[in-house]
Motif scaffolding. Structure first.
Motif, PDB file in Angstrom:
ATOM      1  N   PRO A  75     -79.014   5.428 -53.788  1.00 61.77           N
ATOM      2  CA  PRO A  75     -79.689   5.194 -52.507  1.00 61.77           C
ATOM      3  C   PRO A  75     -80.940   6.049 -52.325  1.00 61.77           C
ATOM      4  N   HIS A  76     -80.910   7.282 -52.877  1.00 59.98           N
ATOM      5  CA  HIS A  76     -82.096   8.148 -52.783  1.00 59.98           C
ATOM      6  C   HIS A  76     -83.256   7.516 -53.548  1.00 59.98           C
ATOM      7  N   THR A  77     -82.969   6.948 -54.717  1.00 62.83           N
ATOM      8  CA  THR A  77     -84.005   6.283 -55.503  1.00 62.83           C
ATOM      9  C   THR A  77     -84.594   5.100 -54.742  1.00 62.83           C
ATOM     10  N   CYS A 100     -74.906   0.895 -51.179  1.00 62.83           N
ATOM     11  CA  CYS A 100     -75.086   1.757 -52.350  1.00 62.83           C
ATOM     12  C   CYS A 100     -74.487   3.147 -52.121  1.00 62.83           C
ATOM     13  N   ILE A 101     -74.614   3.658 -50.917  1.00 73.29           N
ATOM     14  CA  ILE A 101     -73.990   4.944 -50.588  1.00 73.29           C
ATOM     15  C   ILE A 101     -72.477   4.857 -50.759  1.00 73.29           C
ATOM     16  N   GLU A 102     -71.890   3.770 -50.277  1.00 76.18           N
ATOM     17  CA  GLU A 102     -70.439   3.569 -50.417  1.00 76.18           C
ATOM     18  C   GLU A 102     -70.024   3.522 -51.882  1.00 76.18           C
ATOM     19  N   ARG A 103     -70.823   2.860 -52.710  1.00 75.38           N
ATOM     20  CA  ARG A 103     -70.450   2.712 -54.126  1.00 75.38           C
ATOM     21  C   ARG A 103     -70.604   4.017 -54.895  1.00 75.38           C
ATOM     22  N   HIS A 131     -78.520  14.793 -71.173  1.00 70.48           N
ATOM     23  CA  HIS A 131     -79.301  13.640 -70.707  1.00 70.48           C
ATOM     24  C   HIS A 131     -80.082  13.934 -69.435  1.00 70.48           C
ATOM     25  N   TRP A 132     -81.109  13.124 -69.246  1.00 69.96           N
ATOM     26  CA  TRP A 132     -81.909  13.252 -68.022  1.00 69.96           C
ATOM     27  C   TRP A 132     -81.202  12.586 -66.856  1.00 69.96           C
ATOM     28  N   ARG A 133     -81.731  12.813 -65.680  1.00 68.90           N
ATOM     29  CA  ARG A 133     -81.117  12.313 -64.453  1.00 68.90           C
ATOM     30  C   ARG A 133     -81.216  10.792 -64.396  1.00 68.90           C
ATOM     31  N   GLY A 134     -80.088  10.149 -64.090  1.00 72.54           N
ATOM     32  CA  GLY A 134     -80.086   8.710 -63.948  1.00 72.54           C
ATOM     33  C   GLY A 134     -80.006   7.972 -65.269  1.00 72.54           C
ATOM     34  N   SER A 135     -79.213   8.506 -66.217  1.00 76.47           N
ATOM     35  CA  SER A 135     -79.093   7.879 -67.522  1.00 76.47           C
ATOM     36  C   SER A 135     -77.639   7.900 -67.969  1.00 76.47           C
ATOM     37  N   SER A 136     -77.389   7.246 -69.090  1.00 82.02           N
ATOM     38  CA  SER A 136     -76.091   7.296 -69.745  1.00 82.02           C
ATOM     39  C   SER A 136     -76.307   7.772 -71.174  1.00 82.02           C
ATOM     40  N   VAL A 137     -75.237   8.173 -71.840  1.00 88.06           N
ATOM     41  CA  VAL A 137     -75.355   8.610 -73.226  1.00 88.06           C
ATOM     42  C   VAL A 137     -75.912   7.486 -74.100  1.00 88.06           C
ATOM     43  N   GLU A 138     -75.440   6.252 -73.876  1.00 87.22           N
ATOM     44  CA  GLU A 138     -75.872   5.136 -74.707  1.00 87.22           C
ATOM     45  C   GLU A 138     -77.385   4.940 -74.631  1.00 87.22           C
ATOM     46  N   ASP A 139     -77.951   5.022 -73.445  1.00 92.43           N
ATOM     47  CA  ASP A 139     -79.397   4.875 -73.296  1.00 92.43           C
ATOM     48  C   ASP A 139     -80.146   6.099 -73.813  1.00 92.43           C
ATOM     49  N   TYR A 140     -79.700   7.248 -73.400  1.00 91.25           N
ATOM     50  CA  TYR A 140     -80.423   8.486 -73.678  1.00 91.25           C
ATOM     51  C   TYR A 140     -80.442   8.822 -75.167  1.00 91.25           C
ATOM     52  N   ALA A 141     -79.323   8.645 -75.848  1.00 90.29           N
ATOM     53  CA  ALA A 141     -79.227   9.041 -77.250  1.00 90.29           C
ATOM     54  C   ALA A 141     -80.224   8.289 -78.124  1.00 90.29           C
ATOM     55  N   SER A 142     -80.555   7.070 -77.738  1.00 84.63           N
ATOM     56  CA  SER A 142     -81.430   6.253 -78.579  1.00 84.63           C
ATOM     57  C   SER A 142     -82.819   6.864 -78.743  1.00 84.63           C
ATOM     58  N   TYR A 143     -83.253   7.685 -77.785  1.00 83.76           N
ATOM     59  CA  TYR A 143     -84.547   8.338 -77.918  1.00 83.76           C
ATOM     60  C   TYR A 143     -84.538   9.420 -79.006  1.00 83.76           C
ATOM     61  N   TRP A 144     -83.368   9.978 -79.301  1.00 76.87           N
ATOM     62  CA  TRP A 144     -83.244  11.116 -80.215  1.00 76.87           C
ATOM     63  C   TRP A 144     -82.876  10.716 -81.634  1.00 76.87           C
ATOM     64  N   VAL A 163     -71.906  10.835 -60.697  1.00 76.66           N
ATOM     65  CA  VAL A 163     -72.504   9.499 -60.680  1.00 76.66           C
ATOM     66  C   VAL A 163     -73.859   9.521 -59.984  1.00 76.66           C
ATOM     67  N   HIS A 164     -74.827   8.864 -60.626  1.00 81.86           N
ATOM     68  CA  HIS A 164     -76.152   8.709 -60.023  1.00 81.86           C
ATOM     69  C   HIS A 164     -76.336   7.283 -59.510  1.00 81.86           C
ATOM     70  N   SER A 165     -76.030   6.312 -60.378  1.00 79.49           N
ATOM     71  CA  SER A 165     -76.075   4.898 -60.004  1.00 79.49           C
ATOM     72  C   SER A 165     -75.214   4.140 -61.003  1.00 79.49           C
ATOM     73  N   TYR A 166     -75.324   2.833 -61.022  1.00 78.84           N
ATOM     74  CA  TYR A 166     -74.497   2.025 -61.914  1.00 78.84           C
ATOM     75  C   TYR A 166     -74.738   2.426 -63.367  1.00 78.84           C
TER      76      TYR A 166
END
Length: 307
Positions: A75-77, A100-103, A131-144, A163-166
């Motif tokens: 929700p902040h985003t 979104c706040i509820e979730r 990892h950076w804020r708002g990411s998952s391992v699957e997404d973040y690891a691919s950069y490295w 949890v940050h978001s989905y």
């Protein structure tokens, strides 16, 4: 996150920077077909494009469509995204924020931390990358990771329980983050006490990596920080005053267009003045994102640290 998706994301951000919103819309529509598993991104991107095109009802409809499919966003985003400033006061947008706040609250009750590892089990060097804020391992690891990196090093990627978001996480509660990260590193050290560990990270994770190195939380580990989110330097001065940081080595990789650049440069100078051998790598024209040759720079950083 595969290479094609990364390239699509990069091209989309470039079109936004150039204010080519109709072209951006076509790209997002193509991305919906090409990457059906990434609807949390494509719904959000399409909403941003429609908002920029001043088709506000369509923007809201996109977010609602995502919610109906179980997707949600921080929700902040949503509230602070400049793309949505024109629809911020719409009643339907406020309803989306409330959902979104509820979730976020619901998912925070059941999410557990995890650690994902890749690479050479016999490698002398391990890279513990936060990892950076708002990411998952699957997404973040691919950069490295690339073929050479997987052969050369052992990687451990922790994923926060916060949890940050989905399917995206953050380290906002520092007490919880410290507990989780310290336990993982302790376990990794116990499994292979001879391996040399470098603590690393990007953005929020990059800032944490530098802090952990200076505080000695990871058994004297040196650091690699990509585009660290350095908004102030005073907290680092306090750490340096109360800890022996002399002899540590680190590399900071950033861009001169990153909105944290000035403070990052100031921190690099402070570290070198305080006995930390800190190399600052600056890419001209780069904003708050990974440079294209990032894995090569990581390899160079490891060589620098090991000298």
């Amino acid at each position: 996150m595969n290479a094609r998706f990364l390239e699509t994301q990069k091209n989309l951000f470039q079109l936004f920077a150039e204010k080519k919103y109709q072209e951006a819309l076509h790209l997002v529509q193509q991305a919906e077909d090409d990457f059906p598993s990434r609807i949390e991104k494509t719904y959000f991107w399409k909403a941003c494009v429609y908002a920029r095109l001043r088709e506000f009802n369509k923007a809201v409809d996109c977010l609602n469509a995502g919610l109906e499919e179980g997707i949600w966003w921080n929700p902040h985003t949503l509230k602070n995204d400049p793309d949505f400033k024109e629809i911020l006061n719409m009643e339907e947008f406020q309803r989306i924020l409330d959902l979104c706040i509820e979730r976020v609250e619901e998912n925070n009750k059941s999410t557990i931390p995890k650690l994902q590892s890749y690479g050479n089990l016999n490698a002398e060097v391990g890279i513990f990358s936060i990892h950076w804020r708002g990411s998952s391992v699957e997404d973040y690891a691919s950069y490295w990771l690339d073929e050479e990196m997987l052969k050369e090093y052992y990687f451990a990627f922790p994923q926060s329980s916060q949890v940050h978001s989905y399917n995206a996480y953050c380290w906002d509660n520092s007490e919880v983050a410290t507990h989780e990260l310290s336990q993982w590193m302790k376990d990794l050290k116990k499994k292979n006490p001879k391996r040399t560990w470098i603590v690393a990270g990007a953005s929020q994770g990059g800032k944490i990596a530098i802090e952990r190195s200076l505080l000695g939380l990871d058994y004297g580990s040196d650091f690699i920080a990509a585009i660290p989110a350095i908004s102030e330097v005073d907290s680092f001065r306090q750490i340096i005053r109360s800890h022996n940081v002399s002899g540590l080595k680190g590399v900071i990789i950033t861009g001169d267009q990153d909105y944290f650049f000035d403070k990052t440069k100031e921190l690099s100078e402070l570290l070198n003045e305080s006995g930390v051998s800190c190399r600052l790598i600056v890419r001209k024209g780069l904003g708050h994102f990974f440079p294209e040759d990032f894995t090569r720079l990581v390899k160079e950083s490891v060589v620098f640290i090991k000298k």
